[in-house]
Scaffold this motif. Sequence first.
Motif, PDB file in Angstrom:
ATOM      1  N   SER A 138      10.805-106.159  28.654  1.00  0.00           N
ATOM      2  CA  SER A 138      11.394-106.970  27.584  1.00  0.00           C
ATOM      3  C   SER A 138      12.806-107.458  27.910  1.00  0.00           C
ATOM      4  N   PHE A 139      13.541-106.698  28.711  1.00  0.00           N
ATOM      5  CA  PHE A 139      14.923-107.097  29.002  1.00  0.00           C
ATOM      6  C   PHE A 139      14.998-108.218  30.032  1.00  0.00           C
ATOM      7  N   ASP A 140      13.866-108.487  30.736  1.00  0.00           N
ATOM      8  CA  ASP A 140      13.837-109.563  31.725  1.00  0.00           C
ATOM      9  C   ASP A 140      12.395-110.008  31.945  1.00  0.00           C
ATOM     10  N   LYS A 141      11.875-110.763  31.001  1.00  0.00           N
ATOM     11  CA  LYS A 141      10.497-111.239  31.086  1.00  0.00           C
ATOM     12  C   LYS A 141      10.285-112.066  32.354  1.00  0.00           C
ATOM     13  N   GLY A 142       9.213-111.735  33.061  1.00  0.00           N
ATOM     14  CA  GLY A 142       8.898-112.457  34.279  1.00  0.00           C
ATOM     15  C   GLY A 142       9.758-112.079  35.462  1.00  0.00           C
ATOM     16  N   ASN A 143      10.609-111.071  35.284  1.00  0.00           N
ATOM     17  CA  ASN A 143      11.537-110.664  36.352  1.00  0.00           C
ATOM     18  C   ASN A 143      12.252-111.872  36.966  1.00  0.00           C
ATOM     19  N   GLU A 144      12.805-112.680  36.096  1.00  0.00           N
ATOM     20  CA  GLU A 144      13.499-113.877  36.549  1.00  0.00           C
ATOM     21  C   GLU A 144      14.870-113.555  37.143  1.00  0.00           C
ATOM     22  N   TYR A 145      15.429-112.397  36.749  1.00  0.00           N
ATOM     23  CA  TYR A 145      16.779-112.060  37.195  1.00  0.00           C
ATOM     24  C   TYR A 145      16.889-110.695  37.872  1.00  0.00           C
ATOM     25  N   SER A 146      15.818-109.917  37.860  1.00  0.00           N
ATOM     26  CA  SER A 146      15.946-108.538  38.353  1.00  0.00           C
ATOM     27  C   SER A 146      14.669-108.028  38.996  1.00  0.00           C
ATOM     28  N   LEU A 147      14.839-107.018  39.864  1.00  0.00           N
ATOM     29  CA  LEU A 147      13.741-106.246  40.422  1.00  0.00           C
ATOM     30  C   LEU A 147      14.033-104.773  40.189  1.00  0.00           C
ATOM     31  N   PRO A 148      13.015-103.970  39.860  1.00  0.00           N
ATOM     32  CA  PRO A 148      13.259-102.551  39.600  1.00  0.00           C
ATOM     33  C   PRO A 148      13.685-101.797  40.859  1.00  0.00           C
ATOM     34  N   TYR A 149      14.594-100.844  40.672  1.00  0.00           N
ATOM     35  CA  TYR A 149      15.131-100.053  41.795  1.00  0.00           C
ATOM     36  C   TYR A 149      14.665 -98.595  41.683  1.00  0.00           C
ATOM     37  N   PHE A 150      14.994 -97.934  40.570  1.00  0.00           N
ATOM     38  CA  PHE A 150      14.478 -96.599  40.253  1.00  0.00           C
ATOM     39  C   PHE A 150      14.188 -96.542  38.764  1.00  0.00           C
ATOM     40  N   TRP A 151      13.378 -95.573  38.361  1.00  0.00           N
ATOM     41  CA  TRP A 151      13.060 -95.430  36.946  1.00  0.00           C
ATOM     42  C   TRP A 151      12.981 -93.955  36.580  1.00  0.00           C
ATOM     43  N   GLY A 152      12.963 -93.702  35.277  1.00  0.00           N
ATOM     44  CA  GLY A 152      12.853 -92.326  34.811  1.00  0.00           C
ATOM     45  C   GLY A 152      12.577 -92.281  33.319  1.00  0.00           C
ATOM     46  N   THR A 153      12.635 -91.095  32.782  1.00  0.00           N
ATOM     47  CA  THR A 153      12.267 -90.872  31.384  1.00  0.00           C
ATOM     48  C   THR A 153      13.268 -89.964  30.689  1.00  0.00           C
ATOM     49  N   LEU A 154      13.121 -89.878  29.383  1.00  0.00           N
ATOM     50  CA  LEU A 154      13.779 -88.851  28.581  1.00  0.00           C
ATOM     51  C   LEU A 154      12.715 -87.792  28.321  1.00  0.00           C
ATOM     52  N   GLY A 155      13.054 -86.529  28.519  1.00  0.00           N
ATOM     53  CA  GLY A 155      12.064 -85.473  28.329  1.00  0.00           C
ATOM     54  C   GLY A 155      12.718 -84.137  28.035  1.00  0.00           C
ATOM     55  N   ILE A 156      11.962 -83.077  28.269  1.00  0.00           N
ATOM     56  CA  ILE A 156      12.431 -81.724  27.956  1.00  0.00           C
ATOM     57  C   ILE A 156      12.510 -80.898  29.235  1.00  0.00           C
ATOM     58  N   LEU A 157      13.687 -80.428  29.533  1.00  0.00           N
ATOM     59  CA  LEU A 157      13.927 -79.513  30.648  1.00  0.00           C
ATOM     60  C   LEU A 157      13.882 -78.107  30.063  1.00  0.00           C
TER      61      LEU A 157
END
Length: 360
Positions: free
Chosen positions: A128-147
Amino acid sequence: MKKLLMTFSGIALLLVLFIGLQFALTASRSQSDSGKKDTITFYNWGDYIDPEILKDFEKESGYKVNYQTFDSNEAMYTKIKQGGTNFDLAVPSDYMVAKLKDAGLLAKLDKSKLSGMSHFDKTFMNQSFDKGNEYSLPYFWGTLGILYNKKVVSEGDLKGWSSIWSEKYRHRLLLVDSARDVLGLTLLSQGKSVNDKNVADIAAAQGKLSSLMPNVKAIVGDELKLYMAQGEGDLAVTYSGEARNAMERNKDLAYTVPEDGSNLWLDNLVIPKKAEHKEAAYALMNYLSRPDVAAKNAKYIGYATPNKDAKALLPDSVKNNEGFYPKQDLLDKLQVYEKFNQYWTQKYNDAFLEFKLGKS
């Protein structure tokens, strides 16, 4: 006549010296400009790339990398907006991509110059922050969770976010100091979206959140991972990257993402609009998108790679860890934070502040 010849000789000598000096200065400027042309300024988070990758890129491409770092998205935004340094490649998080784009600070990507787009998992594209990846490519990702500490907490008891409200965790829970994350998980526990913009829903979430306070030992920031590694909490709400850091320090720790879903965060490669060396930026983007390079980077950093072909090259112990690489049914439940306007940002902040005041 001899004096006149000497005068002309002197003038000629001065002209030769002057021309020589001009040539030297021109050559010097040419060399300087050439060096500048062959240098890419990469603006990234600290310790967020394998240094060997940058060395290998320099050898293979001929470009030199000027690596500069920032410690927050906001600091990065300010530097790019001020324009004091012309960064060629930067790594903003999801919501910051939208903010930079809306401010006219990003260059639109020329897809014809990108050779690695087919390597990315579609789950992490077209967000949603960059539809069609017109300005960006993903580098790393992650989540919010429970440690959590496996010696005293069972993963089977942490299936949903509501589990952290259990009385058995009284005064045992550490919370990340983040309004959006804590309100978001509470909304998820009530079947709502992390991007909910309904006043009644926010009020209901705030009411439920207030009942969590007896379980909260502390609300903390970056030091959370250290506290968990030192055994000062039995479970904590935190980010996958921070969890992995804590787990490396304490082998009794594990990480899980509740079945209700969670936040999906993405850090991304972008080219600032004022970049002076866009060709070099594309060269580095393509290099980082190569599966072998992306896999090497993921092993070093410890975060999850959005590059599906790179993931296939990772050890089974890493790529089969569902805490960091959830199965598709859970991936489908992850939500990226939308950029809120000032009104909704304040609504979430106010609700969280009232919750925190209950701790004082």
